[in-house]
Design a protein around this motif. Structure first.
Motif, PDB file in Angstrom:
ATOM      1  N   SER A 232       0.782  -1.332  -0.069  1.00  0.00           N
ATOM      2  CA  SER A 232       0.162  -0.115   0.028  1.00  0.00           C
ATOM      3  C   SER A 232       0.959   1.261   0.269  1.00  0.00           C
ATOM      4  CB  SER A 232      -0.681   0.022   1.195  1.00  0.00           C
ATOM      5  OG  SER A 232      -1.394   1.167   1.407  1.00  0.00           O
ATOM      6  N   LEU A 233       0.601   2.310  -0.699  1.00  0.00           N
ATOM      7  CA  LEU A 233       1.049   3.692  -0.732  1.00  0.00           C
ATOM      8  C   LEU A 233       1.222   4.210   0.534  1.00  0.00           C
ATOM      9  CD1 LEU A 233      -0.388   5.413  -3.860  1.00  0.00           C
ATOM     10  CD2 LEU A 233       2.049   4.562  -3.353  1.00  0.00           C
ATOM     11  N   ARG A 234       0.623   3.882   1.640  1.00  0.00           N
ATOM     12  CA  ARG A 234       0.726   4.370   3.180  1.00  0.00           C
ATOM     13  C   ARG A 234       1.783   3.929   3.381  1.00  0.00           C
ATOM     14  NH1 ARG A 234      -2.861  -0.159   3.989  1.00  0.00           N
ATOM     15  NH2 ARG A 234      -2.001  -1.318   5.666  1.00  0.00           N
ATOM     16  N   PHE A 235       2.700   2.765   3.355  1.00  0.00           N
ATOM     17  CA  PHE A 235       3.840   2.671   3.683  1.00  0.00           C
ATOM     18  C   PHE A 235       5.120   3.515   3.603  1.00  0.00           C
ATOM     19  CE2 PHE A 235       1.700  -1.790   3.371  1.00  0.00           C
ATOM     20  CZ  PHE A 235       1.540  -2.113   4.773  1.00  0.00           C
ATOM     21  N   PHE A 236       4.870   4.532   2.428  1.00  0.00           N
ATOM     22  CA  PHE A 236       5.653   5.294   2.067  1.00  0.00           C
ATOM     23  C   PHE A 236       5.711   6.605   2.856  1.00  0.00           C
ATOM     24  CE2 PHE A 236       5.428   2.052  -1.288  1.00  0.00           C
ATOM     25  CZ  PHE A 236       6.615   1.903  -1.842  1.00  0.00           C
ATOM     26  N   ALA A 237       4.531   6.704   3.554  1.00  0.00           N
ATOM     27  CA  ALA A 237       4.497   8.192   4.304  1.00  0.00           C
ATOM     28  C   ALA A 237       5.481   8.294   5.228  1.00  0.00           C
ATOM     29  CB  ALA A 237       3.261   8.173   4.851  1.00  0.00           C
ATOM     30  N   PRO A 238       5.872   7.424   6.023  1.00  0.00           N
ATOM     31  CA  PRO A 238       6.973   7.859   7.082  1.00  0.00           C
ATOM     32  C   PRO A 238       8.390   7.615   6.581  1.00  0.00           C
ATOM     33  CG  PRO A 238       5.703   5.658   7.884  1.00  0.00           C
ATOM     34  CD  PRO A 238       5.185   6.225   6.657  1.00  0.00           C
ATOM     35  N   PRO A 239       8.734   7.035   5.641  1.00  0.00           N
ATOM     36  CA  PRO A 239      10.106   7.340   4.939  1.00  0.00           C
ATOM     37  C   PRO A 239      10.169   8.754   4.262  1.00  0.00           C
ATOM     38  CG  PRO A 239       8.953   5.658   3.619  1.00  0.00           C
ATOM     39  CD  PRO A 239       8.216   5.840   4.934  1.00  0.00           C
ATOM     40  N   ALA A 240       9.137   9.045   3.737  1.00  0.00           N
ATOM     41  CA  ALA A 240       8.948  10.403   3.141  1.00  0.00           C
ATOM     42  C   ALA A 240       9.062  11.530   4.179  1.00  0.00           C
ATOM     43  CB  ALA A 240       7.469  10.719   2.232  1.00  0.00           C
ATOM     44  N   LEU A 241       8.511  11.403   5.414  1.00  0.00           N
ATOM     45  CA  LEU A 241       8.839  12.300   6.536  1.00  0.00           C
ATOM     46  C   LEU A 241      10.201  12.207   6.836  1.00  0.00           C
ATOM     47  CD1 LEU A 241       7.702  13.989   8.597  1.00  0.00           C
ATOM     48  CD2 LEU A 241       7.464  12.087   9.934  1.00  0.00           C
ATOM     49  N   VAL A 242      10.885  11.138   6.947  1.00  0.00           N
ATOM     50  CA  VAL A 242      12.394  11.101   7.364  1.00  0.00           C
ATOM     51  C   VAL A 242      13.123  11.852   6.286  1.00  0.00           C
ATOM     52  CG1 VAL A 242      14.456   9.552   7.652  1.00  0.00           C
ATOM     53  CG2 VAL A 242      12.285   8.951   8.590  1.00  0.00           C
ATOM     54  N   ILE A 243      12.809  11.884   4.744  1.00  0.00           N
ATOM     55  CA  ILE A 243      13.634  12.404   3.957  1.00  0.00           C
ATOM     56  C   ILE A 243      13.283  13.991   3.987  1.00  0.00           C
ATOM     57  CG2 ILE A 243      13.692  12.823   1.614  1.00  0.00           C
ATOM     58  CD1 ILE A 243      13.085   9.713   1.077  1.00  0.00           C
ATOM     59  N   LEU A 244      12.133  14.351   4.152  1.00  0.00           N
ATOM     60  CA  LEU A 244      11.673  15.680   4.391  1.00  0.00           C
ATOM     61  C   LEU A 244      12.592  16.386   5.580  1.00  0.00           C
ATOM     62  CD1 LEU A 244       9.997  17.951   3.380  1.00  0.00           C
ATOM     63  CD2 LEU A 244       8.201  17.245   4.831  1.00  0.00           C
ATOM     64  N   VAL A 245      12.516  15.716   6.706  1.00  0.00           N
ATOM     65  CA  VAL A 245      13.145  16.109   8.144  1.00  0.00           C
ATOM     66  C   VAL A 245      14.752  16.272   7.623  1.00  0.00           C
ATOM     67  CG1 VAL A 245      13.851  15.699  10.135  1.00  0.00           C
ATOM     68  CG2 VAL A 245      11.555  15.290   9.566  1.00  0.00           C
ATOM     69  N   ALA A 246      15.311  15.611   6.788  1.00  0.00           N
ATOM     70  CA  ALA A 246      16.694  15.199   6.491  1.00  0.00           C
ATOM     71  C   ALA A 246      17.107  16.679   5.758  1.00  0.00           C
ATOM     72  CB  ALA A 246      17.261  14.125   5.763  1.00  0.00           C
TER      73      ALA A 246
END
Length: 338
Positions: A232-246
């Protein structure tokens, strides 16, 4: 029931299983990992008191290995997966068996209702039960009854498990999702019934929670490597947050040293907007969540901790694979692993 270092939870978990009122004969098989906290001795005492409880050794300590060992040792045609860190509601098994028959499903699951005994654990439970915390899966919220992608724990037909090849012992986390993927691919039905509820007790400390989510995220990254777009696409939300923070952290440093002048600097500021919105949502949920002040403060810390730990694990699992990643959140430094 796979069991490892569960001395504080095992007795209650077993009691809720043995008190299930069903017309069919019932047995409980404990797959015992190499615990170091007295769990094995407790399990032996429980089995000595009640002949319905049987023990099998799970020296590998892995959950899917233990589940397969227990299933192969089982006598009956319906498999009810249970967790030593949870408690079944009264009537759970009776309702699940009725639903299996009514809808012709191969696997039925219900709601994971997290709860806590301390302020921290209750905060984690609120995060689990909130859409902002684990959102997405039907068993984390109030979805309507119907076909599902996966099932929490699961009440399964043994012949279907044997048909699809049981649990994949190479997957240490997310093994239930992968099993249900094969069940659905084989033409069987996975079903969600909101009348089924299981109380789940989260990890007791921030460190153990972070360890759990890093391991879970790592294995989800591995599952994406193996199964790609079937995730599911929802699994990509947390890694997207990590990348955004970085990226935001790098931009902040560039701003601080004056390396982003003019229009580039103004444009770079827009990177902060999603993070500000995320922080505002987390704070709003924490403030309005109810409970004590301490629980609300913990909730504000727990939600981003879960997301960032899961996201970091996901990126590692996606880029390098999960390999031999183990969830160490229930282990102590002396617990032997293969």
């Amino acid at each position: 029931m796979p069991v490892l270092n569960e001395r504080d939870y095992l007795e209650n978990a077993v009691a809720t299983v043995l008190s299930q009122e069903v017309a069919e004969p019932l047995e409980l098989i404990l797959a015992l990992g190499p615990s170091r906290d007295g769990t094995t001795a407790l399990a032996e005492r429980i089995a000595a008191r009640d002949p319905r409880v049987r023990l099998v050794a799970n020296p590998a300590a892995d959950i899917p290995v233990g589940l397969n060992l227990a299933i192969r040792a089982a006598q009956y045609e319906t498999i009810v997966r249970v967790d030593a860190h949870s408690e079944l509601d009264p009537g759970y098994t009776r309702q699940a068996l009725a639903t299996l028959r009514r809808v012709g499903a191969a696997n039925v699951g219900g709601v994971m209702r997290a709860d806590g005994r301390t302020a921290f654990q209750r905060a984690v439970a609120r995060a689990y039960n909130s859409r902002i915390g684990l959102g997405g899966g039907a068993y984390h919220g109030g979805a309507e009854e119907g076909p599902a992608e996966s099932a929490y724990l699961g009440v399964m037909r043994r012949r279907v498990l044997e048909d699809v090849g049981m649990f994949d012992e190479s997957i240490r986390r997310g093994e239930d999702w992968e099993l249900n993927l094969r069940i659905r691919a084989a033409g069987y039905r996975v079903w969600f019934d909101p009348k089924l509820a299981v109380t789940y007790w989260p990890r007791e400390s921030w460190v153990r929670l972070v360890r759990q989510f890093i391991a879970t995220g790592t294995w989800r990254g591995e599952l994406v490597r193996r199964f790609g777009r079937r995730n599911s696409l929802r699994f990509f939300a947390p890694p997207a947050l990590v990348i955004l923070v970085a990226v935001a952290a790098v931009v902040a440093v560039l701003h601080a040293v004056g390396a982003l002048p003019g229009a580039a600097g103004i444009l770079a500021w827009t990177l902060y907007a999603p993070l500000v919105a995320y922080a505002a949502i987390v704070l709003f949920v924490a403030v309005t969540s109810g409970g004590s002040l301490r629980e609300r403060i913990w909730l504000a810390a727990v939600v981003p901790s879960m997301h960032l730990a899961w996201g970091l694990g996901f990126i590692g699992g996606l880029t390098r694979g999960a390999k031999h990643t183990v969830d160490t959140s229930r282990l102590d430094r002396n617990t032997p692993l293969p």
